[in-house]
Write a protein that holds these residues in place. Structure first.
Motif, PDB file in Angstrom:
ATOM      1  N   THR A  17       0.840  -1.393   0.135  1.00  0.00           N
ATOM      2  CA  THR A  17      -0.005  -0.027   0.023  1.00  0.00           C
ATOM      3  C   THR A  17       0.809   1.275  -0.185  1.00  0.00           C
ATOM      4  O   THR A  17       0.490   2.143  -0.739  1.00  0.00           O
ATOM      5  CB  THR A  17      -0.870   0.025   1.067  1.00  0.00           C
ATOM      6  N   ARG A  18       1.845   1.092   0.952  1.00  0.00           N
ATOM      7  CA  ARG A  18       2.794   2.426   0.894  1.00  0.00           C
ATOM      8  C   ARG A  18       3.388   2.709  -0.499  1.00  0.00           C
ATOM      9  O   ARG A  18       3.748   3.570  -0.876  1.00  0.00           O
ATOM     10  CB  ARG A  18       3.793   2.286   2.033  1.00  0.00           C
ATOM     11  N   MET A  19       3.961   1.494  -1.092  1.00  0.00           N
ATOM     12  CA  MET A  19       4.712   1.432  -2.520  1.00  0.00           C
ATOM     13  C   MET A  19       3.867   2.086  -3.469  1.00  0.00           C
ATOM     14  O   MET A  19       4.184   2.786  -4.323  1.00  0.00           O
ATOM     15  CB  MET A  19       5.220   0.192  -2.667  1.00  0.00           C
ATOM     16  N   LEU A  20       2.423   1.739  -3.361  1.00  0.00           N
ATOM     17  CA  LEU A  20       1.412   2.396  -4.360  1.00  0.00           C
ATOM     18  C   LEU A  20       1.377   3.627  -4.225  1.00  0.00           C
ATOM     19  O   LEU A  20       1.073   4.516  -5.222  1.00  0.00           O
ATOM     20  CB  LEU A  20       0.211   1.460  -4.065  1.00  0.00           C
ATOM     21  N   SER A  21       1.380   4.148  -3.082  1.00  0.00           N
ATOM     22  CA  SER A  21       0.976   5.537  -2.513  1.00  0.00           C
ATOM     23  C   SER A  21       2.207   6.178  -3.146  1.00  0.00           C
ATOM     24  O   SER A  21       2.087   7.498  -3.831  1.00  0.00           O
ATOM     25  CB  SER A  21       0.916   5.790  -1.039  1.00  0.00           C
ATOM     26  N   ILE A  22       3.324   5.809  -3.013  1.00  0.00           N
ATOM     27  CA  ILE A  22       4.678   6.636  -3.444  1.00  0.00           C
ATOM     28  C   ILE A  22       4.641   6.436  -4.897  1.00  0.00           C
ATOM     29  O   ILE A  22       4.978   7.486  -5.789  1.00  0.00           O
ATOM     30  CB  ILE A  22       5.894   5.796  -2.976  1.00  0.00           C
ATOM     31  N   SER A  23       4.116   5.452  -5.597  1.00  0.00           N
ATOM     32  CA  SER A  23       4.265   5.300  -7.103  1.00  0.00           C
ATOM     33  C   SER A  23       3.298   6.332  -7.677  1.00  0.00           C
ATOM     34  O   SER A  23       3.456   7.080  -8.554  1.00  0.00           O
ATOM     35  CB  SER A  23       3.833   3.938  -7.449  1.00  0.00           C
ATOM     36  N   ILE A  24       1.957   6.488  -7.021  1.00  0.00           N
ATOM     37  CA  ILE A  24       1.167   7.497  -7.473  1.00  0.00           C
ATOM     38  C   ILE A  24       1.595   8.647  -7.435  1.00  0.00           C
ATOM     39  O   ILE A  24       1.432   9.758  -8.220  1.00  0.00           O
ATOM     40  CB  ILE A  24      -0.405   7.564  -6.755  1.00  0.00           C
ATOM     41  N   LEU A  25       2.329   9.204  -6.096  1.00  0.00           N
ATOM     42  CA  LEU A  25       3.068  10.544  -6.058  1.00  0.00           C
ATOM     43  C   LEU A  25       4.000  10.819  -7.143  1.00  0.00           C
ATOM     44  O   LEU A  25       3.994  11.842  -7.666  1.00  0.00           O
ATOM     45  CB  LEU A  25       3.506  10.367  -4.766  1.00  0.00           C
ATOM     46  N   LEU A  54      -1.586   8.050 -19.165  1.00  0.00           N
ATOM     47  CA  LEU A  54      -2.285   8.182 -17.814  1.00  0.00           C
ATOM     48  C   LEU A  54      -2.963   9.530 -17.752  1.00  0.00           C
ATOM     49  O   LEU A  54      -3.838   9.650 -16.660  1.00  0.00           O
ATOM     50  CB  LEU A  54      -0.833   8.396 -17.012  1.00  0.00           C
ATOM     51  N   MET A  55      -2.726  10.525 -18.459  1.00  0.00           N
ATOM     52  CA  MET A  55      -3.215  11.927 -18.193  1.00  0.00           C
ATOM     53  C   MET A  55      -4.896  11.539 -18.420  1.00  0.00           C
ATOM     54  O   MET A  55      -5.700  12.506 -18.027  1.00  0.00           O
ATOM     55  CB  MET A  55      -2.879  13.074 -19.145  1.00  0.00           C
ATOM     56  N   HIS A  56      -5.290  10.690 -19.150  1.00  0.00           N
ATOM     57  CA  HIS A  56      -6.668  10.520 -19.643  1.00  0.00           C
ATOM     58  C   HIS A  56      -7.397   9.498 -18.479  1.00  0.00           C
ATOM     59  O   HIS A  56      -8.488   9.189 -18.627  1.00  0.00           O
ATOM     60  CB  HIS A  56      -6.767   9.924 -20.794  1.00  0.00           C
ATOM     61  N   THR A  57      -6.613   8.873 -17.430  1.00  0.00           N
ATOM     62  CA  THR A  57      -7.203   8.072 -16.531  1.00  0.00           C
ATOM     63  C   THR A  57      -7.978   9.218 -15.418  1.00  0.00           C
ATOM     64  O   THR A  57      -7.577  10.407 -15.281  1.00  0.00           O
ATOM     65  CB  THR A  57      -6.101   7.415 -15.772  1.00  0.00           C
ATOM     66  N   ARG A  58      -8.794   8.643 -14.584  1.00  0.00           N
ATOM     67  CA  ARG A  58      -9.664   9.333 -13.675  1.00  0.00           C
ATOM     68  C   ARG A  58      -8.774   9.864 -12.523  1.00  0.00           C
ATOM     69  O   ARG A  58      -8.884  10.751 -11.973  1.00  0.00           O
ATOM     70  CB  ARG A  58     -10.711   8.482 -13.136  1.00  0.00           C
ATOM     71  N   VAL A  59      -7.743   9.151 -12.123  1.00  0.00           N
ATOM     72  CA  VAL A  59      -6.851   9.593 -11.081  1.00  0.00           C
ATOM     73  C   VAL A  59      -6.094  10.511 -11.280  1.00  0.00           C
ATOM     74  O   VAL A  59      -5.980  11.607 -10.497  1.00  0.00           O
ATOM     75  CB  VAL A  59      -6.109   8.086 -10.221  1.00  0.00           C
ATOM     76  N   PHE A  60      -5.645  10.654 -12.356  1.00  0.00           N
ATOM     77  CA  PHE A  60      -4.405  11.509 -12.990  1.00  0.00           C
ATOM     78  C   PHE A  60      -4.850  12.695 -13.467  1.00  0.00           C
ATOM     79  O   PHE A  60      -4.158  13.826 -13.971  1.00  0.00           O
ATOM     80  CB  PHE A  60      -3.124  10.909 -13.644  1.00  0.00           C
ATOM     81  N   ALA A  61      -6.594  12.798 -13.875  1.00  0.00           N
ATOM     82  CA  ALA A  61      -7.138  13.703 -14.678  1.00  0.00           C
ATOM     83  C   ALA A  61      -6.962  15.163 -13.730  1.00  0.00           C
ATOM     84  O   ALA A  61      -6.877  16.127 -14.478  1.00  0.00           O
ATOM     85  CB  ALA A  61      -8.305  13.600 -15.102  1.00  0.00           C
ATOM     86  N   SER A  62      -7.092  14.780 -12.631  1.00  0.00           N
ATOM     87  CA  SER A  62      -6.695  16.273 -11.494  1.00  0.00           C
ATOM     88  C   SER A  62      -5.698  15.937 -10.810  1.00  0.00           C
ATOM     89  O   SER A  62      -5.210  14.769 -10.082  1.00  0.00           O
ATOM     90  CB  SER A  62      -8.062  16.160 -10.685  1.00  0.00           C
ATOM     91  N   GLY A  63      -4.776  16.946 -10.562  1.00  0.00           N
ATOM     92  CA  GLY A  63      -3.781  16.963  -9.570  1.00  0.00           C
ATOM     93  C   GLY A  63      -3.893  16.843  -8.113  1.00  0.00           C
ATOM     94  O   GLY A  63      -3.427  15.991  -7.517  1.00  0.00           O
ATOM     95  N   LEU A  64      -5.169  17.536  -7.818  1.00  0.00           N
ATOM     96  CA  LEU A  64      -5.521  17.296  -6.422  1.00  0.00           C
ATOM     97  C   LEU A  64      -5.882  15.928  -6.065  1.00  0.00           C
ATOM     98  O   LEU A  64      -5.605  15.223  -5.143  1.00  0.00           O
ATOM     99  CB  LEU A  64      -6.474  18.344  -5.974  1.00  0.00           C
ATOM    100  N   LEU A  65      -6.773  15.265  -7.014  1.00  0.00           N
ATOM    101  CA  LEU A  65      -7.370  13.990  -6.962  1.00  0.00           C
ATOM    102  C   LEU A  65      -6.098  13.034  -6.603  1.00  0.00           C
ATOM    103  O   LEU A  65      -6.075  11.971  -5.830  1.00  0.00           O
ATOM    104  CB  LEU A  65      -8.263  13.400  -7.859  1.00  0.00           C
TER     105      LEU A  65
END
Length: 666
Positions: A17-25, A54-65
């Motif tokens: 979970t932590r590695m996934l968080s770092i990867s997203i960041l 990735l820019m067209h995915t929902r997670v990375f479409a918004s910087g705050l999200l």
């Protein structure tokens, strides 16, 4: 199940979970600063296509999200952290660092307008986001080590020793109801001490100043008088309780008559003969009276009952009392006449006593010793009685004891009474013996069937001697006699009544109210109140883990140490119920609530004990010498006027009062 496999699995999940968080960041930072990375040549055709997808995915479409998603996964990983706890760790510092980290982590999104160039914007964004993330990760890990168990918050275990108490007011025609408040689960709650069956006995304990009289006894007196009880009050510090009883009687509809006995202010005392011949039906009554007065004067004899030199004086006094009861229908049957008759010379005294056949068995040993000239033995048998009784030879005592203003049958339906007898702490040994006689004779008349309900209140009970008090408590319940004993400490009761009698008194009484007491008294009460379920908590900290164990166990509801440290007005105890009214919560530990302002206002309006008669020293002196003269005339009459050896002369010192006796009527 806390197995090793599960712990390893949990650790892997948290790491993932932590590695996934770092990867997203990291991906978010790369996408947010893509222009700068492309400008410095940190890109390729593959990364460009990947970034575009990735820019067209929902997670990375918004910087705050994206940043919130990384933060959420980080928090989830921190929840599962099971690091070694640190009992010295404080949470305030790390909470502040966490807030700073969150501020940097989120706030960098709004810093773009401050910096003019893309390079500075990108560098600042990367540094602040990373620093914020690291601060959140570090402080969150430290907060997970914080020990949330407050093992030292309740040092004296006060919260754990609280228990539910009776909050209903349960009242009947006999009850005593005391308002109180107690603490339970951190809250102050209102409660009631409901003594619904006072006939099972009430013991009020407490060291000086604990509030026995102010918080308990005064309410027993006022409530019972207002409910129509007849009452006997032993007022050790006269006239504290007497004032309360008298003024309560004036305000309520109780039809009882009020009587007072005290030996200090003779103008405000009634006169009463405790040896009233009409109240003595057989010689056992005389024996009981003799035992009470002798043991009251010689308290050390209580533990030696049965010894020859204890029983002999008692038999001697018994013989004299019964002789005076039989002589001319008891015209001289008073305690002052008993004292004076004891002082007559043996040769006259034994000749007179020998004329009463009912006491022949009692006085025969003394006559035998006198005839056989065993004077040392005779003096050992009789002198202790004469010396003890001589302490009562006082004009004021003679005056009160020789009158007959009322009888002691206070619960007589035809003549109900409230009787208050007062002692004086400076003269308690002498007055206490006389008052013990009053109480002993009163109990004989009160504990009978077909009488009215009555209440007996004994303040500082050990200062008087009352033989067979345990029998009264055990048998008087059916006769509607409520007994209240006020004692400072159990050791005081053992000292004055002996261990066996004290244990019986403590164990047969059903209702107990106790203020601060110490030592064995506190231990016995704690055991009597029983145990309750209490929670226990312990913690073990090692180099890699922390273990907390919780358990419940039975422990004393009110420990002895708690009873030893009660404040004034704070009481513990238990009440007894009856078949008609069951009480489940019998144990209490609370503070009795008194309306202090109302009590003070009430006391300011108290009326003084009324003056009963106008009296002067001459009248008291005349009465004193008249009693002496009565005994001289008795001896002369019994031995015959022709007997020149009979002591018919007036006692020394009485000649000056002979004229007064002719002019004053006693």
């Amino acid at each position: 199940m806390a197995t090793g496999e599960n712990e390893q699995g949990l650790r892997k999940i948290m790491d993932f979970t932590r590695m996934l968080s770092i990867s997203i960041l990291v991906i978010h930072i790369y996408l947010a600063c893509f222009s700068w990375f492309r400008e410095i040549g940190f890109n390729s055709s593959i990364t460009d296509r990947l970034a575009d997808n990735l820019m067209h995915t929902r997670v990375f479409a918004s910087g705050l999200l994206a940043k919130f998603s990384a933060l959420l996964l980080l928090l989830i990983s921190l929840i599962g952290v099971k690091g070694r706890k640190d009992e010295k760790s404080t949470q305030n510092k790390w909470i502040i660092w966490t807030l700073i980290g969150i501020g940097l982590y989120i706030g960098c999104n709004f810093m773009g307008r401050i910096f003019p160039t893309i390079i500075i914007k990108s560098v600042v964004y990367i540094l602040t986001s990373s620093l914020g993330y690291i601060l959140i990760l570090t402080s969150g890990t430290r907060l997970s080590r914080f020990l949330r168990l407050n093992l030292t918050g309740d040092i004296f275990n006060s919260e754990n020793e609280t228990f539910p108490q009776e909050e209903r007011k349960i009242e009947n025609e006999y009850s005593i109801n005391l308002p109180a408040r107690y603490k339970y689960k951190g809250k102050i709650r209102q409660s009631w001490i409901n003594i619904i069956n006072p006939f099972r006995g009430l013991l009020v304990l407490g060291t000086p100043g604990s509030g026995k009289s102010y918080f308990a006894i005064r309410h027993i007196i006022t409530q019972h008088i207002s409910k129509g009880f007849n009452m006997f009050i032993y007022d050790f510090k006269y006239d504290d309780l007497t004032q309360i009883a008298y003024n309560t009687l004036l305000k309520c509809r109780n039809s009882a008559k009020f009587y007072v006995i005290n030996f200090e202010d003779l103008s405000r005392t009634h006169r009463c003969n405790p040896l009233d011949p009409e109240s003595m039906s057989d010689i056992t009554d005389a024996t009981e009276a003799a035992r009470t007065i002798m043991l009251g004067l010689n308290r050390e004899w209580i533990k030696k009952q049965g010894d020859f030199f204890v029983e002999s004086p008692i038999n001697f006094v018994t013989g004299i009392i019964w002789y005076l009861k039989k002589y001319r229908n008891g015209i001289f049957c008073t305690l002052p006449h008993v004292i004076e008759l004891m002082q007559i010379e043996y040769k006259y005294l034994f000749e007179v006593l020998n004329r009463e056949p009912e006491i022949e068995v009692l006085i025969n040993p003394f006559i035998s010793a006198w005839k056989n000239e065993a004077y040392d033995q005779l003096e050992g048998q009789v002198a202790s009685a004469k010396i003890s009784m001589a302490r009562l030879s006082s004009p004021s005592l003679y005056y009160v004891l020789s009158g007959n203003d009322f009888t002691l049958d206070l619960n007589n339906p035809k003549d109900p009474k409230i009787i208050c007898v007062g002692n004086n702490p400076q003269k308690q040994q002498v007055y206490g013996a006389v008052l013990s006689l009053y109480i002993s004779r009163m109990i004989k008349l009160v504990n009978q069937k077909d009488k009215q309900k009555c209440s007996l209140v004994f303040d500082e009970f050990p200062t008087i001697y009352f033989n067979h008090i345990d029998t009264l408590i055990a048998t008087a319940r059916s006769n509607k006699v409520a007994t209240t004993l006020a004692v400072q400490d159990y050791s005081q009761l053992k000292k004055d009544y002996g261990r066996e009698q004290a244990e019986v008194i403590l164990n047969i009484i059903g209702n107990v109210i106790s203020g601060q007491v110490t030592g064995d008294t506190a231990k016995q009460l704690s055991e009597r109140f029983g145990k309750i379920q209490q929670s226990r908590q312990s913690i073990s900290i090692n180099s890699s883990d922390t273990s907390v164990s919780r358990s419940t166990q039975l422990d004393f509801a009110i420990p002895a140490a708690k009873i030893s440290t009660l404040s004034s007005g704070e009481f513990v105890g238990m009440v007894a119920d009856d078949p008609q009214t069951k009480i489940d919560l019998k144990i209490f530990h609370n503070e009795i609530v008194n309306n202090h302002n109302a009590i003070k206002a009430q006391e300011r309006q108290f009326k003084s004990i009324p003056k009963i008669r106008t009296i002067d020293s001459d009248l008291i002196e005349v009465n004193y010498y008249q009693i002496k003269q009565d005994i001289q005339e008795l001896i002369a009459s019994e031995l015959g006027s022709n007997n020149h050896n009979s002591p018919t002369t007036q006692p020394s010192g009485s000649s000056g009062s002979s004229g007064k006796m002719k002019n004053l009527q006693i």
